[in-house]
Scaffold this motif. Structure first.
Motif, PDB file in Angstrom:
ATOM      1  N   SER A   1       0.823  -1.216   0.000  1.00 41.98           N
ATOM      2  CA  SER A   1       0.000   0.000   0.000  1.00 41.98           C
ATOM      3  C   SER A   1       0.855   1.264   0.000  1.00 41.98           C
ATOM      4  O   SER A   1       0.357   2.340  -0.319  1.00 41.98           O
ATOM      5  N   GLY A   2       2.133   1.141   0.307  1.00 39.63           N
ATOM      6  CA  GLY A   2       3.037   2.282   0.281  1.00 39.63           C
ATOM      7  C   GLY A   2       3.842   2.358  -0.998  1.00 39.63           C
ATOM      8  O   GLY A   2       4.894   2.997  -1.037  1.00 39.63           O
ATOM      9  N   GLU A   3       3.348   1.702  -2.073  1.00 40.23           N
ATOM     10  CA  GLU A   3       4.035   1.735  -3.358  1.00 40.23           C
ATOM     11  C   GLU A   3       3.197   2.522  -4.359  1.00 40.23           C
ATOM     12  O   GLU A   3       2.063   2.895  -4.081  1.00 40.23           O
ATOM     13  N   TYR A   4       3.764   2.775  -5.537  1.00 38.80           N
ATOM     14  CA  TYR A   4       3.152   3.709  -6.474  1.00 38.80           C
ATOM     15  C   TYR A   4       2.260   3.074  -7.532  1.00 38.80           C
ATOM     16  O   TYR A   4       1.560   3.780  -8.260  1.00 38.80           O
ATOM     17  N   VAL A   5       2.233   1.740  -7.655  1.00 33.45           N
ATOM     18  CA  VAL A   5       1.453   1.095  -8.716  1.00 33.45           C
ATOM     19  C   VAL A   5      -0.025   1.107  -8.325  1.00 33.45           C
ATOM     20  O   VAL A   5      -0.449   0.361  -7.444  1.00 33.45           O
ATOM     21  N   ILE A   6      -0.791   1.936  -8.985  1.00 35.38           N
ATOM     22  CA  ILE A   6      -2.184   2.159  -8.577  1.00 35.38           C
ATOM     23  C   ILE A   6      -3.047   0.915  -8.761  1.00 35.38           C
ATOM     24  O   ILE A   6      -4.007   0.690  -8.013  1.00 35.38           O
ATOM     25  N   GLU A   7      -2.710   0.069  -9.738  1.00 33.25           N
ATOM     26  CA  GLU A   7      -3.472  -1.156  -9.936  1.00 33.25           C
ATOM     27  C   GLU A   7      -3.372  -2.070  -8.712  1.00 33.25           C
ATOM     28  O   GLU A   7      -4.346  -2.731  -8.341  1.00 33.25           O
ATOM     29  N   ILE A   8      -2.199  -2.093  -8.079  1.00 38.21           N
ATOM     30  CA  ILE A   8      -2.015  -2.896  -6.865  1.00 38.21           C
ATOM     31  C   ILE A   8      -2.800  -2.279  -5.710  1.00 38.21           C
ATOM     32  O   ILE A   8      -3.438  -2.994  -4.933  1.00 38.21           O
ATOM     33  N   LEU A   9      -2.780  -0.964  -5.618  1.00 34.65           N
ATOM     34  CA  LEU A   9      -3.566  -0.292  -4.581  1.00 34.65           C
ATOM     35  C   LEU A   9      -5.053  -0.587  -4.760  1.00 34.65           C
ATOM     36  O   LEU A   9      -5.776  -0.795  -3.777  1.00 34.65           O
ATOM     37  N   ASN A  10      -5.517  -0.646  -6.015  1.00 40.52           N
ATOM     38  CA  ASN A  10      -6.914  -0.966  -6.288  1.00 40.52           C
ATOM     39  C   ASN A  10      -7.278  -2.378  -5.819  1.00 40.52           C
ATOM     40  O   ASN A  10      -8.355  -2.592  -5.275  1.00 40.52           O
ATOM     41  N   VAL A  11      -6.366  -3.331  -6.033  1.00 36.05           N
ATOM     42  CA  VAL A  11      -6.607  -4.706  -5.566  1.00 36.05           C
ATOM     43  C   VAL A  11      -6.766  -4.715  -4.048  1.00 36.05           C
ATOM     44  O   VAL A  11      -7.694  -5.326  -3.507  1.00 36.05           O
ATOM     45  N   LEU A  12      -5.864  -4.025  -3.352  1.00 38.09           N
ATOM     46  CA  LEU A  12      -5.947  -3.966  -1.892  1.00 38.09           C
ATOM     47  C   LEU A  12      -7.261  -3.326  -1.447  1.00 38.09           C
ATOM     48  O   LEU A  12      -7.932  -3.822  -0.549  1.00 38.09           O
ATOM     49  N   LYS A  13      -7.626  -2.232  -2.094  1.00 37.97           N
ATOM     50  CA  LYS A  13      -8.863  -1.523  -1.725  1.00 37.97           C
ATOM     51  C   LYS A  13     -10.084  -2.417  -1.922  1.00 37.97           C
ATOM     52  O   LYS A  13     -10.970  -2.484  -1.075  1.00 37.97           O
ATOM     53  N   GLU A  14     -10.142  -3.106  -3.062  1.00 40.39           N
ATOM     54  CA  GLU A  14     -11.274  -3.992  -3.352  1.00 40.39           C
ATOM     55  C   GLU A  14     -11.384  -5.129  -2.339  1.00 40.39           C
ATOM     56  O   GLU A  14     -12.477  -5.631  -2.078  1.00 40.39           O
ATOM     57  N   CYS A  15     -10.252  -5.525  -1.781  1.00 44.73           N
ATOM     58  CA  CYS A  15     -10.228  -6.681  -0.881  1.00 44.73           C
ATOM     59  C   CYS A  15     -10.298  -6.305   0.592  1.00 44.73           C
ATOM     60  O   CYS A  15     -10.148  -7.183   1.453  1.00 44.73           O
ATOM     61  N   ILE A  16     -10.527  -5.046   0.910  1.00 47.70           N
ATOM     62  CA  ILE A  16     -10.624  -4.634   2.316  1.00 47.70           C
ATOM     63  C   ILE A  16     -11.604  -5.501   3.107  1.00 47.70           C
ATOM     64  O   ILE A  16     -11.300  -5.912   4.228  1.00 47.70           O
ATOM     65  N   PRO A  17     -12.771  -5.863   2.547  1.00 46.88           N
ATOM     66  CA  PRO A  17     -13.688  -6.707   3.324  1.00 46.88           C
ATOM     67  C   PRO A  17     -13.103  -8.069   3.708  1.00 46.88           C
ATOM     68  O   PRO A  17     -13.544  -8.686   4.682  1.00 46.88           O
ATOM     69  N   GLN A  18     -12.108  -8.540   2.949  1.00 44.99           N
ATOM     70  CA  GLN A  18     -11.493  -9.834   3.239  1.00 44.99           C
ATOM     71  C   GLN A  18     -10.348  -9.733   4.243  1.00 44.99           C
ATOM     72  O   GLN A  18      -9.867 -10.753   4.732  1.00 44.99           O
ATOM     73  N   LEU A  19      -9.886  -8.523   4.516  1.00 44.06           N
ATOM     74  CA  LEU A  19      -8.743  -8.362   5.411  1.00 44.06           C
ATOM     75  C   LEU A  19      -9.160  -8.530   6.864  1.00 44.06           C
ATOM     76  O   LEU A  19     -10.290  -8.235   7.242  1.00 44.06           O
ATOM     77  N   ASN A  20      -8.232  -9.006   7.663  1.00 48.66           N
ATOM     78  CA  ASN A  20      -8.473  -9.204   9.087  1.00 48.66           C
ATOM     79  C   ASN A  20      -8.096  -7.915   9.814  1.00 48.66           C
ATOM     80  O   ASN A  20      -6.917  -7.590   9.960  1.00 48.66           O
ATOM     81  N   ASP A  21      -9.114  -7.189  10.267  1.00 48.22           N
ATOM     82  CA  ASP A  21      -8.882  -5.889  10.904  1.00 48.22           C
ATOM     83  C   ASP A  21      -7.989  -6.000  12.143  1.00 48.22           C
ATOM     84  O   ASP A  21      -7.194  -5.104  12.429  1.00 48.22           O
ATOM     85  N   THR A  22      -8.144  -7.089  12.881  1.00 47.32           N
ATOM     86  CA  THR A  22      -7.332  -7.279  14.089  1.00 47.32           C
ATOM     87  C   THR A  22      -5.863  -7.466  13.735  1.00 47.32           C
ATOM     88  O   THR A  22      -4.982  -6.915  14.393  1.00 47.32           O
TER      89      THR A  22
END
Length: 196
Positions: free
Chosen positions: A112-133
């Motif tokens: 998430s601290g890198e510049y490739v926006i396509e990778i940031l989009n993947v992370l953003k789309e997958c927020i519901p799958q991430l473990n908040d804890t």
């Protein structure tokens, strides 16, 4: 030298899995196969993750021979690849398996601290799958890394995306930061999962 760098990129309890993986990765004895590392803390264990790896992608046949935990380790390794398309590919694989292991978290946050926006989009789309804890615990345990990630997101937005996203809230990097801040503010007692 590069073998020890990869061995130190995961908790010690996975040393046997790492040995199996190292025997199958397309490594060469060359200084430039793996760059410098950055240190993170996971449950008070120091882990050293490569900034970048430069060896070729593993074949599908060899990848398919791995156990699910070994595939997860390999996916993490390839999220550090010099090629953004390969990083994105293995991020997808990693997230398809789910955010089931705390030690996967630094690999996700680093992207998430890198510049490739396509990778940031993947992370953003997958927020519901991430473990908040897991996210919260990692950010608390690694405050320096979190602040560096914030600075990089701001810097990449300013350098590459400010014209496209003049409103900060529209930029994916800031949306990820908003999610991370939300994880930090959450009450752990409301969470179902624990990283331990």
């Amino acid at each position: 030298m590069f073998n020890s760098k990869l061995k130190n990129a995961f908790p010690k309890k996975y040393s046997e899995e790492i040995k199996v993986i190292l025997n199958k990765l397309p490594l060469k004895v060359c200084r430039t196969q793996i760059s410098n590392t950055f240190q993170v803390n996971l449950n008070q264990e120091e882990i050293y993750i490569p900034e970048r790896i430069y060896f070729k992608e593993i074949s599908k046949e060899l990848y398919d021979e791995f156990t699910p935990i070994q595939k997860t380790i390999v996916d993490c390794i390839y999220t550090r690849h010099k090629n953004g398309f390969i990083r994105e590919k293995y991020l997808y694989k990693l997230l398809q398996r789910g955010h089931c292991h705390y030690w996967v978290t630094p690999y996700l946050i680093k992207l998430s601290g890198e510049y490739v926006i396509e990778i940031l989009n993947v992370l953003k789309e997958c927020i519901p799958q991430l473990n908040d804890t897991f996210i919260r615990t990692y950010l608390v345990e690694n405050k320096r890394i979190y602040h560096l990630t914030e600075q990089r997101i701001i810097s990449y937005w300013n350098c590459y995306y400010r014209e496209e996203f003049p409103m900060k809230d529209e930029y994916i990097g800031f949306q990820l930061l908003h999610y991370y801040r939300g994880c930090l503010l959450q009450n752990l007692s409301n969470k179902e999962k624990s990283p331990y």
